[in-house]
Design an enzyme around this catalytic site. Structure first.
Site, PDB file in Angstrom:
ATOM      1  CD  GLU A 184      -1.479  -2.283   2.105  1.00 23.67           C
ATOM      2  OE1 GLU A 184      -2.352  -2.925   2.704  1.00 23.67           O
ATOM      3  OE2 GLU A 184      -0.257  -2.566   2.152  1.00 23.67           O
ATOM      4  CB  CYS A 244      -0.889  -0.046   5.717  1.00 26.37           C
ATOM      5  SG  CYS A 244       0.564  -0.652   4.840  1.00 26.37           S
TER       6      CYS A 244
END
Length: 165
Positions: A64, A114
Site C-alpha cells: 500500500e 498502513c
C-alpha cells in the site's frame, strides 16, 4: 458504514492480482526478499496506481505504501499536499485501496502501519475488505476506530464529514 464496491473500485482487485502475479518469484520457499503482497489504489480522477511490498529482514515498505508513493510521484495529493491541481481547480486524491496476497490468497486487510499512514495521509480513503464472501469498502474510522491523531493539522483541510462517508 460498509458499502458495496462501485464498478471502479471493483477494478482494483484484478489490477492488484495482475501485479502480484507478474512479480518474479525469487524462491519457492519464500525467501525474506520475496514480494508477497500487491496493492492498487484509485484516484478521484479514475487513475489506478499499484505497488508491491519489499520484504526484507530489516523490514520494508508494504504494498500500500509503495502504491501511495507511486501515486504521489504522478501528482496525486494527500492530506498534506493538494497535489497537482487540475483544470477544474481541484487536486486529485486517492479514494480507494486494496491489498492482495500472492498465490491466489486473495484480499487482505491492511496492517497497522498502513492503517496509520492512511489515517494520517488519506483519511477520506475507502479500504476494500473481505466480509465473508463479499467485498466491501470501509472508511478509516471503521478500520481504525481509536486512531492516534497528530497534534497539528494537515496543510490541506479535510472536512470530518468527508472522512465519515
Amino acid at each position: 458504514m460498509p458499502k458495496p464496491l462501485t464498478p471502479l473500485e471493483s477494478t482494483l482487485i484484478p489490477a492488484a492480482v495482475s501485479i502480484i502475479n507478474a512479480v518474479p518469484r525469487f524462491s519457492p520457499t519464500r525467501s525474506p526478499t520475496d514480494h508477497t503482497c500487491a496493492s492498487a489504489v484509485l484516484s478521484s480522477t479514475g487513475r489506478i496506481f499499484t505497488g508491491v511490498n519489499s520484504s526484507h529482514f530489516t523490514g520494508g515498505p508494504c504494498a500500500e505504501n509503495n502504491a501511495f508513493g507511486n501515486a504521489t510521484m504522478a501528482g496525486v495529493g494527500s492530506a498534506f499536499s493538494p497535489g497537482v491541481v487540475g483544470e477544474g481547480g481541484e487536486g486529485e486524491r486517492l479514494v480507494a485501496v486494496v491489498a492482495v496476497l500472492s498465490d491466489g490468497r486473495g484480499v487482505i486487510s491492511p496492517c497497522g502501519r498502513c492503517r496509520q499512514v492512511m489515517w494520517d495521509m488519506h483519511p477520506w480513503i475507502r479500504v476494500i475488505v473481505q466480509d465473508g464472501e463479499e467485498m466491501k469498502t470501509v472508511g478509516m474510522e471503521e478500520l481504525l476506530p481509536y486512531a492516534y491523531s497528530w497534534v497539528w493539522k494537515p496543510k490541506v483541510e479535510v472536512e470530518r464529514s468527508e472522512v465519515r462517508k
